[in-house]
Design an enzyme around this catalytic site. Structure first.
Site, PDB file in Angstrom:
ATOM      1  N   LYS A  52       0.779  -1.210   0.114  1.00 14.87           N
ATOM      2  CA  LYS A  52      -0.128  -0.081   0.079  1.00 14.87           C
ATOM      3  C   LYS A  52       0.960   1.396   0.029  1.00 14.87           C
ATOM      4  O   LYS A  52       0.693   2.188  -0.647  1.00 14.87           O
ATOM      5  CB  LYS A  52      -0.886   0.008   1.204  1.00 14.87           C
ATOM      6  CG  LYS A  52      -2.002  -1.083   1.282  1.00 14.87           C
ATOM      7  CD  LYS A  52      -2.931  -1.201   2.251  1.00 14.87           C
ATOM      8  CE  LYS A  52      -3.898  -2.403   2.287  1.00 14.87           C
ATOM      9  NZ  LYS A  52      -4.491  -2.960   3.517  1.00 14.87           N
ATOM     10  N   GLN A  96      -4.469  -1.602   9.723  1.00 13.17           N
ATOM     11  CA  GLN A  96      -4.514  -3.136   9.137  1.00 13.17           C
ATOM     12  C   GLN A  96      -5.155  -3.979  10.162  1.00 13.17           C
ATOM     13  O   GLN A  96      -4.878  -3.977  11.301  1.00 13.17           O
ATOM     14  CB  GLN A  96      -3.027  -3.155   8.926  1.00 13.17           C
ATOM     15  CG  GLN A  96      -2.989  -4.788   8.011  1.00 13.17           C
ATOM     16  CD  GLN A  96      -3.496  -4.593   6.591  1.00 13.17           C
ATOM     17  OE1 GLN A  96      -3.509  -3.626   5.946  1.00 13.17           O
ATOM     18  NE2 GLN A  96      -3.991  -5.837   6.051  1.00 13.17           N
ATOM     19  N   ASP A 119     -10.973   3.152   4.444  1.00 13.28           N
ATOM     20  CA  ASP A 119     -11.283   1.625   4.569  1.00 13.28           C
ATOM     21  C   ASP A 119     -12.861   1.543   4.452  1.00 13.28           C
ATOM     22  O   ASP A 119     -13.226   0.677   4.325  1.00 13.28           O
ATOM     23  CB  ASP A 119     -10.846   1.255   5.901  1.00 13.28           C
ATOM     24  CG  ASP A 119      -9.477   0.493   5.708  1.00 13.28           C
ATOM     25  OD1 ASP A 119      -9.559  -0.326   4.451  1.00 13.28           O
ATOM     26  OD2 ASP A 119      -8.997   0.024   6.567  1.00 13.28           O
TER      27      ASP A 119
HETATM   28  N1  GUN Z   1      -7.046  -6.627   6.083  1.00 10.08           N
HETATM   29  C1  GUN Z   1      -7.699  -7.315   4.884  1.00 10.08           C
HETATM   30  N2  GUN Z   1      -8.243  -6.386   4.296  1.00 10.08           N
HETATM   31  C2  GUN Z   1      -8.141  -5.092   4.816  1.00 10.08           C
HETATM   32  C3  GUN Z   1      -8.675  -4.070   4.505  1.00 10.08           C
HETATM   33  O1  GUN Z   1      -9.213  -3.932   3.347  1.00 10.08           O
HETATM   34  N3  GUN Z   1      -8.406  -3.032   5.187  1.00 10.08           N
HETATM   35  C4  GUN Z   1      -7.786  -3.182   6.502  1.00 10.08           C
HETATM   36  N4  GUN Z   1      -7.659  -2.061   7.127  1.00 10.08           N
HETATM   37  N5  GUN Z   1      -7.211  -4.631   6.815  1.00 10.08           N
HETATM   38  C5  GUN Z   1      -7.438  -5.323   5.864  1.00 10.08           C
END
Ligand code: GUN
Length: 290
Positions: A52, A96, A119
């Protein structure tokens, strides 16, 4: 002839749209910024978080990666979120998931300023999705799945769609997106308690698998010619691989591919879309502030 839906290609299209938007914003002196918070040392999460941040750098965006130890306390995480909420260089905040067990994830999500919740997990943004209010943020993975369905030329309007999984990250927002005006699908959400799961799934013109169980969706779950979107990214032990594991989806790819119309591969399907939609959401957050 089964067609693989190429997530890398569609994600590259989204990223190219983002690059155009970023150039426009840059001309106005606006530089979208994303903060990614990782708590602990889960290897898969480390990979996701790094990719990311790397994507932001490639696009000339501002980004900040904050790594907290796996013993971090709730107060420490809340303090970081609070600082980021007030940082004008940061337009998007992502913590995350999943965090270590001592962390109350719901409380962390509620502490994020909803206008920076790229998110789409904050209750305000979940409500906006349900209300079809376009000023909210939609969770990146389901938003990416919608874009893949569209890019594959598959008509959701009036189609029977079965979403397997009811998570807040994928299943629930996916169902809301599919039933929204404009998408107009007929949606069934199935889960671990669903009776006759294979039979329910066989009704689907579009089957979305988001269960987190390696290769659970076998050919008997799939109608001839259906479109299959595989959201799973599972690591399964494989001593023949250098890393000792291989990645697979929630769908048993080979046998399902022999029966369905179109299918997303793992890797290279939904995965690349998630990052692309995160960048899109961060740009949207910066725009809404400008
Ligand atoms: N863990 C797996 N997918 C995601 C996501 O889209 N956002 C976040 N913050 N954690 C994740």
């Amino acid at each position: 002839m089964v067609k693989t839906i190429d997530g890398k290609k569609v994600a590259a299209e989204v990223i190219s749209e983002c690059a155009t938007e970023l150039a426009e914003l840059q001309a106005r002196g606006i530089k979208p910024g994303l903060a990614v918070v990782l708590i602990g040392d889960d290897p898969a999460s480390q990979v996701y978080v790094s990719s990311k941040v790397r994507k932001c750098a490639e696009l000339g965006m501002h980004s900040e990666k904050i790594v907290l130890s796996k013993e971090a306390t709730q107060e420490e995480v809340l303090k970081v979120v609070e600082r980021l909420n007030h940082d004008d260089l940061i337009h998007g905040i992502l913590v995350q998931s999943p965090p270590p067990p001592q962390i109350d994830e719901d409380a962390i999500i509620r502490a994020i300023d909803p206008s920076k919740d790229v998110d789409g997990f904050h209750p305000e943004n979940v409500a906006k999705l349900a209300l079809e209010d376009p000023t909210g943020f939609v969770a990146c993975t389901p938003a990416g799945c919608m874009r893949l369905i569209e890019a594959a030329g598959v008509e959701a309007n009036g189609a029977e769609v079965v979403v397997v999984g009811r998570s807040m990250i994928v299943g629930k927002p996916m169902a809301l997106l599919l039933m929204a005006r404009g998408a107009d699908a007929t949606v069934t959400v199935a889960h671990s308690r669903t009776k006759n799961l294979a039979e329910v799934c066989r009704r689907a013109d579009i089957l979305v698998a988001a269960v987190g169980r390696p290769e659970m969706i076998t050919a008997e779950f799939v109608k001839d010619g259906a479109t299959v979107i595989d959201v799973g990214i599972n690591r399964v032990e494989d001593s023949s691989k250098a890393k000792g594991y291989r990645l697979c989806g929630d769908v048993a790819f080979d046998e399902v591919a022999a029966k369905c119309g179109q299918i997303t591969p793992v890797p290279g399907g939904v995965g690349p879309m998630t990052i692309a939609m995160l960048i899109k959401n961060t740009i949207k957050a910066a725009r809404l502030k400008s």
